[in-house]
Motif scaffolding. Structure first.
Motif, PDB file in Angstrom:
ATOM      1  N   THR A  85      15.396   3.510  12.487  1.00 57.23           N
ATOM      2  CA  THR A  85      15.071   2.307  13.240  1.00 57.23           C
ATOM      3  C   THR A  85      13.791   1.605  12.792  1.00 57.23           C
ATOM      4  O   THR A  85      13.758   0.378  12.678  1.00 57.23           O
ATOM      5  CB  THR A  85      15.012   2.685  14.736  1.00 57.23           C
ATOM      6  OG1 THR A  85      16.358   2.729  15.174  1.00 57.23           O
ATOM      7  CG2 THR A  85      14.290   1.664  15.571  1.00 57.23           C
ATOM      8  N   SER A 107      18.773   0.624  16.328  1.00 58.47           N
ATOM      9  CA  SER A 107      18.381   0.072  17.632  1.00 58.47           C
ATOM     10  C   SER A 107      17.301  -1.009  17.531  1.00 58.47           C
ATOM     11  O   SER A 107      17.054  -1.731  18.495  1.00 58.47           O
ATOM     12  CB  SER A 107      17.890   1.200  18.544  1.00 58.47           C
ATOM     13  OG  SER A 107      16.759   1.817  17.988  1.00 58.47           O
ATOM     14  N   ARG A 110      18.298  -4.741  18.572  1.00 59.87           N
ATOM     15  CA  ARG A 110      19.354  -4.963  19.570  1.00 59.87           C
ATOM     16  C   ARG A 110      18.938  -5.852  20.729  1.00 59.87           C
ATOM     17  O   ARG A 110      19.723  -6.643  21.233  1.00 59.87           O
ATOM     18  CB  ARG A 110      19.811  -3.624  20.163  1.00 59.87           C
ATOM     19  CG  ARG A 110      20.690  -2.815  19.275  1.00 59.87           C
ATOM     20  CD  ARG A 110      21.036  -1.488  19.950  1.00 59.87           C
ATOM     21  NE  ARG A 110      21.543  -0.554  18.970  1.00 59.87           N
ATOM     22  CZ  ARG A 110      21.422   0.762  19.085  1.00 59.87           C
ATOM     23  NH1 ARG A 110      20.824   1.297  20.124  1.00 59.87           N
ATOM     24  NH2 ARG A 110      21.918   1.550  18.142  1.00 59.87           N
ATOM     25  N   ASN A 148      23.857   1.277  21.297  1.00 57.79           N
ATOM     26  CA  ASN A 148      23.683   2.715  21.331  1.00 57.79           C
ATOM     27  C   ASN A 148      25.032   3.370  21.685  1.00 57.79           C
ATOM     28  O   ASN A 148      25.821   2.811  22.436  1.00 57.79           O
ATOM     29  CB  ASN A 148      22.631   2.981  22.422  1.00 57.79           C
ATOM     30  CG  ASN A 148      22.564   4.400  22.851  1.00 57.79           C
ATOM     31  OD1 ASN A 148      23.325   4.840  23.701  1.00 57.79           O
ATOM     32  ND2 ASN A 148      21.647   5.137  22.274  1.00 57.79           N
ATOM     33  N   CYS A 149      25.240   4.576  21.136  1.00 55.39           N
ATOM     34  CA  CYS A 149      26.543   5.238  21.311  1.00 55.39           C
ATOM     35  C   CYS A 149      26.881   5.519  22.778  1.00 55.39           C
ATOM     36  O   CYS A 149      28.030   5.361  23.194  1.00 55.39           O
ATOM     37  CB  CYS A 149      26.579   6.530  20.505  1.00 55.39           C
ATOM     38  SG  CYS A 149      25.035   7.434  20.525  1.00 55.39           S
ATOM     39  N   GLU A 201      16.592   7.166  25.241  1.00 53.94           N
ATOM     40  CA  GLU A 201      18.025   6.931  25.460  1.00 53.94           C
ATOM     41  C   GLU A 201      18.297   6.227  26.794  1.00 53.94           C
ATOM     42  O   GLU A 201      19.101   5.303  26.874  1.00 53.94           O
ATOM     43  CB  GLU A 201      18.756   8.274  25.397  1.00 53.94           C
ATOM     44  CG  GLU A 201      20.261   8.152  25.227  1.00 53.94           C
ATOM     45  CD  GLU A 201      20.668   7.870  23.789  1.00 53.94           C
ATOM     46  OE1 GLU A 201      19.794   7.651  22.924  1.00 53.94           O
ATOM     47  OE2 GLU A 201      21.880   7.859  23.530  1.00 53.94           O
ATOM     48  N   LYS A 204      17.522   2.605  26.747  1.00 58.45           N
ATOM     49  CA  LYS A 204      18.485   1.830  25.956  1.00 58.45           C
ATOM     50  C   LYS A 204      19.750   1.575  26.761  1.00 58.45           C
ATOM     51  O   LYS A 204      20.263   0.448  26.801  1.00 58.45           O
ATOM     52  CB  LYS A 204      18.838   2.581  24.670  1.00 58.45           C
ATOM     53  CG  LYS A 204      17.730   2.592  23.642  1.00 58.45           C
ATOM     54  CD  LYS A 204      18.213   3.309  22.406  1.00 58.45           C
ATOM     55  CE  LYS A 204      17.067   3.817  21.577  1.00 58.45           C
ATOM     56  NZ  LYS A 204      17.490   4.727  20.523  1.00 58.45           N
ATOM     57  N   GLU A 208      20.612  -2.260  27.407  1.00 59.25           N
ATOM     58  CA  GLU A 208      21.687  -2.782  26.549  1.00 59.25           C
ATOM     59  C   GLU A 208      22.931  -3.158  27.371  1.00 59.25           C
ATOM     60  O   GLU A 208      23.597  -4.158  27.089  1.00 59.25           O
ATOM     61  CB  GLU A 208      22.060  -1.751  25.478  1.00 59.25           C
ATOM     62  CG  GLU A 208      20.967  -1.543  24.432  1.00 59.25           C
ATOM     63  CD  GLU A 208      21.321  -0.462  23.411  1.00 59.25           C
ATOM     64  OE1 GLU A 208      22.490  -0.062  23.313  1.00 59.25           O
ATOM     65  OE2 GLU A 208      20.398  -0.005  22.707  1.00 59.25           O
TER      66      GLU A 208
END
Ligand SMILES: NC(=O)C1=CN([C@@H]2O[C@H](COP(=O)(O)OP(=O)(O)OC[C@H]3O[C@@H](n4cnc5c(N)ncnc54)[C@H](OP(=O)(O)O)[C@@H]3O)[C@@H](O)[C@H]2O)C=CC1
Ligand SMILES: N[C@@H](CC(=O)OP(=O)(O)O)C(=O)O
Length: 342
Positions: A85, A107, A110, A148-149, A201, A204, A208
């Motif tokens: 990143t 990331s 984003r 993000n996944c 995490e 995000k 997001e």
């Protein structure tokens, strides 16, 4: 039809290898450049990369010479970015400025206002930000990012529920170790264990999701008005993020309404080579979805849901390095091609 020239930035890494797997026989894209750090540049890809996927390293790729991550050294129309990143933050704009389309999995950009964050089945209209971005920055190229996944799996399932008036979302994730990269979590730390912390995490997922489900008003994205509250955990699974989701909705839908909404979800993208059918698979068994059993559905692009209960509560699961990473960028690129942006 002549294929579009595609490069991979960070080609030797975990996600870079997934990009190669997905692009090496792609009907629309042709791999023309593989870029990585100075440790790898100048070597044959087969020597530079420790191939860690179950599929065989494509023969023609093995013989390609790795180039540095430098717009002057990369021969491509679009680059897929799987860079760390901090590096992506400076390098991706350089590529866009030099005229490349950049489909980024990192990331770094984003949440930047004029950079689209897109899942084709959720918010394709946000690609309208490309014109805003090019106007603002005077770039010939552009950057488009995927989320993000963990955000991706949940948001794909939230899209068909938007019609019920989402008010609040809670998520508890059980995330696979591949999400942290090959050296990301020490085996001594994760064996026989659960780690209730993944750096940044939760922030995000919380930000997001609101951007993805927000509205593009022609010049910017107005975030979705609901609150998202996430708790993210690392578990001893190789691939596949499992997520427990609670959604409060104004219309108070029944579990049958929710199931029907998932079953009927059809974003109309079946002309994209990587689009799975179905996008959301509803599992009827009381103990599914499970990562080992369900992560490869739809070539790793299907998101499975199950255990839909009053509340509304359900479980969703998807392959984190395919649907949640490389496959997400490839699907974005396919949509860009369909829209005439490549
Ligand atoms: N959408 C999502 O949620 C996911 C996103 N990601 C993101 O994807 C990106 C890649 O992750 P992952 O594949 O696991 O990472 P890896 O560490 O496995 O790979 C990193 C890649 O970047 C290259 N690289 C590292 N440093 C430099 C440098 N200074 N200059 C040029 N190239 C460099 C490496 O090259 P070399 O081999 O030569 O060192 C390698 O190709 C990250 O941003 C990660 O956060 C990852 C998983 C899921
Ligand atoms: N943090 C994710 C993977 C990842 O790299 O996410 P991001 O692309 O948002 O940095 C995981 O560990 O599973």
């Amino acid at each position: 039809m002549a294929k579009i020239k595609a490069g991979v930035l960070g080609a030797t890494g975990n996600v870079g290898q997934r990009f190669i797997e997905m692009l090496s026989e792609h009907p629309w894209f042709e791999l023309t450049s593989l870029a990585a750090s100075d440790r790898s540049a100048g070597k044959k890809y087969g020597e530079a990369a420790s191939w860690r996927l179950e599929s065989k390293i494509p023969e023609e790729v093995s013989d390609m010479t790795v180039v540095p991550v430098d717009p002057k050294k990369v021969d491509a129309d679009i680059v897929f970015s799987a860079l760390p990143t901090d590096l992506a933050k400076t390098v991706e704009p350089e590529f866009a400025k030099a005229g490349f389309a950049v489909a980024s999995n990192a990331s770094a950009l984003r949440m930047v206002k004029d950079i689209p964050l897109v899942i084709p089945e959720v918010n394709p209209e946000h690609l309208g930000l490309i014109d805003v971005q090019q106007d603002n920055r005077k770039w010939d190229g552009y950057v488009v990012t995927n989320p993000n996944c963990t955000t991706i799996m949940m948001t794909v399932t939230l899209k068909p529920l938007m019609k019920f008036g989402i008010e609040k979302i809670y998520l508890a994730s059980m995330q696979a170790i591949s999400g942290a990269g090959y050296d990301g979590v020490a085996s001594m730390a994760i064996l026989d264990n659960v780690i209730p912390y993944i750096d940044k995490e939760e922030e995000k997922v919380e930000t997001e999701t609101k951007k993805l489900l927000g509205e593009f008003n022609g010049s910017e994205i107005v975030d979705a008005p609901f609150a998202v509250s996430a708790s993210c955990n690392r578990v001893m699974v190789m691939d596949g993020h499992t997520e427990a989701v609670w959604v409060e909705m104004a219309d108070n839908p029944s579990t049958e309404d929710i199931k029907q909404a998932f079953l009927e979800f059809d974003p109309g993208l079946s002309d994209l080579p990587t689009e799975p059918a179905p996008v959301i698979e509803v599992k009827e068994e009381k103990d599914r979805p499970q990562p080992r059993m369900d992560r490869n559905l739809g070539g790793g692009m299907t998101v499975s849901v199950g255990r839909i209960r009053p509340g509304i509560r359900y479980i969703c699961m998807g392959h984190n390095t395919i649907r949640g990473a490389a496959g997400a960028s490839v699907l974005n690129a396919e949509l860009l091609k369909k829209m005439g942006k490549l």
